[in-house]
Scaffold this motif. Structure first.
Motif, PDB file in Angstrom:
ATOM      1  N   UNK A 108       0.868  -1.172   0.000  1.00  0.00           N
ATOM      2  CA  UNK A 108       0.000   0.000   0.000  1.00  0.00           C
ATOM      3  C   UNK A 108       0.899   1.214   0.000  1.00  0.00           C
ATOM      4  N   UNK A 109       0.594   2.204  -0.834  1.00  0.00           N
ATOM      5  CA  UNK A 109       1.362   3.445  -0.892  1.00  0.00           C
ATOM      6  C   UNK A 109       0.880   4.364   0.215  1.00  0.00           C
ATOM      7  N   UNK A 110       1.783   5.102   0.833  1.00  0.00           N
ATOM      8  CA  UNK A 110       1.485   5.678   2.138  1.00  0.00           C
ATOM      9  C   UNK A 110       1.088   7.147   2.144  1.00  0.00           C
ATOM     10  N   UNK A 111       1.155   7.842   1.022  1.00  0.00           N
ATOM     11  CA  UNK A 111       0.824   9.258   1.063  1.00  0.00           C
ATOM     12  C   UNK A 111       0.358   9.755  -0.296  1.00  0.00           C
ATOM     13  N   UNK A 112      -0.332  10.867  -0.289  1.00  0.00           N
ATOM     14  CA  UNK A 112      -0.728  11.507  -1.540  1.00  0.00           C
ATOM     15  C   UNK A 112       0.502  12.089  -2.239  1.00  0.00           C
ATOM     16  N   UNK A 151      -8.258   0.389  -3.037  1.00  0.00           N
ATOM     17  CA  UNK A 151      -7.712   1.222  -1.968  1.00  0.00           C
ATOM     18  C   UNK A 151      -8.031   0.536  -0.650  1.00  0.00           C
ATOM     19  N   UNK A 152      -7.214   0.799   0.374  1.00  0.00           N
ATOM     20  CA  UNK A 152      -7.422   0.092   1.633  1.00  0.00           C
ATOM     21  C   UNK A 152      -8.788   0.424   2.222  1.00  0.00           C
ATOM     22  N   UNK A 153      -9.396  -0.575   2.797  1.00  0.00           N
ATOM     23  CA  UNK A 153     -10.636  -0.414   3.538  1.00  0.00           C
ATOM     24  C   UNK A 153     -10.318  -0.485   5.026  1.00  0.00           C
ATOM     25  N   UNK A 154     -11.263  -0.087   5.852  1.00  0.00           N
ATOM     26  CA  UNK A 154     -11.204  -0.163   7.303  1.00  0.00           C
ATOM     27  C   UNK A 154     -10.463   1.038   7.902  1.00  0.00           C
ATOM     28  N   UNK A 155     -11.172   1.747   8.757  1.00  0.00           N
ATOM     29  CA  UNK A 155     -10.662   2.996   9.322  1.00  0.00           C
ATOM     30  C   UNK A 155      -9.350   2.816  10.059  1.00  0.00           C
ATOM     31  N   UNK A 156      -9.235   1.782  10.887  1.00  0.00           N
ATOM     32  CA  UNK A 156      -8.002   1.593  11.648  1.00  0.00           C
ATOM     33  C   UNK A 156      -6.815   1.311  10.727  1.00  0.00           C
ATOM     34  N   UNK A 157      -7.052   0.631   9.625  1.00  0.00           N
ATOM     35  CA  UNK A 157      -5.983   0.381   8.668  1.00  0.00           C
ATOM     36  C   UNK A 157      -5.592   1.672   7.964  1.00  0.00           C
ATOM     37  N   UNK A 158      -6.557   2.497   7.621  1.00  0.00           N
ATOM     38  CA  UNK A 158      -6.255   3.795   7.000  1.00  0.00           C
ATOM     39  C   UNK A 158      -5.408   4.650   7.931  1.00  0.00           C
ATOM     40  N   UNK A 159      -5.750   4.662   9.214  1.00  0.00           N
ATOM     41  CA  UNK A 159      -4.972   5.429  10.180  1.00  0.00           C
ATOM     42  C   UNK A 159      -3.541   4.919  10.260  1.00  0.00           C
ATOM     43  N   UNK A 163       0.891   6.463   9.421  1.00  0.00           N
ATOM     44  CA  UNK A 163       1.971   6.478  10.408  1.00  0.00           C
ATOM     45  C   UNK A 163       3.227   5.897   9.773  1.00  0.00           C
ATOM     46  N   UNK A 164       4.323   6.674   9.679  1.00  0.00           N
ATOM     47  CA  UNK A 164       5.510   6.192   8.963  1.00  0.00           C
ATOM     48  C   UNK A 164       6.210   5.000   9.606  1.00  0.00           C
TER      49      UNK A 164
END
Length: 347
Positions: A108-112, A151-159, A163-164
């Motif tokens: 998963x790519x981590x930032x815009x 794109x990733x699902x699930x709020x806790x995974x998105x959060x 986090x780097x």
């Protein structure tokens, strides 16, 4: 239908079309909210804006660019960093949470970020969303990634993705998400009733991507997507959405243009539908929030003091936190109105 939301180092349902529009005090933008549009336990609010559609025709999504063979994502042999190259004459928009499938393991790519035209090879930060595999899968290439259609699902995974230093947390949240999906599709069918005898099994792979594209999950989310996909039709001012699951506000994304939102909408709806599926029988349902509540949560996040800021190519990503929500705001000085994407994660 039913009562119808580290960068370069990086059942029949009824649709009730209740348009409850109200001004939204988000920065200086003239935005309004409509909805809710509900299928089962997923309720979507649409965000409308009147900003000039500055990005129209100028940005490809990563999914579009990879599908057209205009962008190549390369395996580096390093879990938390890949290499990416834009071989086209168009800028490409990459969003935090975009999953790339293939290589030695899905990432998963981590930032815009905005990947400029004819970029050459550039490093891009990533997290692994698949444990165990470190070889080619089937006929896929181990040196390159083939697609980016989830794109990733699930709020806790998105959060965690924001986090780097959260690789272990990302693995844990992927495992939790896959377990929730497996339990749900084993107990209930695509329409939410009793599962037919001998239901198709979830894949044994630890990959988040493979879980999202598995037949049991695709079949069980089909009704959500059929019911809600067309709520943006004929509305050329829709720039984002916020969604609630089981009555609780969850997450939302707002974009600089209607064009960019429409390009992202199918993957965003699939992601939110998948999370709603997993939560369908887990928590008691409460009343769906009204427009005023949604407006208040978003506006409070926009007014919150920034807690961090990072630069990523030509973009800057600002993190704000209010008592009710986290906001990641991506600014692009090359776009009219400055910001290009706002990601809201409700606590």
């Amino acid at each position: 239908m039913s009562n119808m939301s580290n960068g370069f180092r990086p059942c029949i349902s009824l649709l009730t079309f209740a348009l409850l529009a109200a001004p939204l005090g988000v920065a200086a933008d003239d935005l309004r909210i409509s909805g809710p549009f509900t299928h089962d336990n997923l309720s979507v609010f649409l965000i409308h804006g009147t900003r000039p559609d500055a990005a129209k025709g100028k940005l490809l999504t990563l999914h579009e660019a990879m599908d057209a063979k205009k962008v190549v994502v390369y395996e580096t042999g390093t879990v938390n960093e890949l290499s990416i190259e834009n071989q086209s004459s168009q800028d490409v928009y990459i969003q935090s949470g975009d999953i790339v499938k293939g290589g030695r393991q899905d990432r998963v790519l981590t930032t815009d970020l905005i990947l400029p035209a004819h970029s050459g090879k550039l490093p891009i930060s990533s997290f692994c969303v698949e444990q165990g595999r470190w070889t080619r899968r089937g006929n896929e290439s181990a040196e390159q990634f083939g697609t980016s259609d989830k794109v990733v699902a699930f709020k806790q995974l998105k959060m965690a993705v924001h986090d780097p230093n959260a690789q272990v947390q990302v693995w844990n949240e992927v495992a939790n998400a896959r377990q929730s999906l497996a339990e749900t599709v084993t107990v209930t069918g695509a329409a939410g009733g009793a599962m037919a005898p001998n239901p198709p099994a979830m894949p044994r792979s630890t990959s988040m991507q493979m879980a999202l594209e598995s037949k049991p999950v695709v079949d069980a989310t089909a009704a959500y997507i059929k019911d809600l996909a067309k709520i943006i039709d004929g509305q050329n001012d829709v720039v984002g959405f916020v969604y609630a699951i089981n009555g609780a506000l969850n997450s939302g994304d707002v974009y600089a243009s209607n064009d960019l939102f429409r390009r992202m909408w199918p993957m965003l709806l699939q992601s939110s539908s998948t999370e709603a599926l997993a939560e369908r029988a887990k928590t008691a349902r409460t009343a769906i929030p009204d427009v005023a509540t949604v407006k208040s949560v978003l506006a409070d996040a926009d007014r919150a003091r920034e807690s961090s800021k990072q630069t990523n190519g030509r973009l800057s990503i600002t993190r704000k936190e209010s008592p009710k929500a986290l906001l990641f705001e991506t600014a692009d000085p090359n776009q009219a109105g400055d910001w290009i994407h706002k990601s809201y994660l409700v606590k």
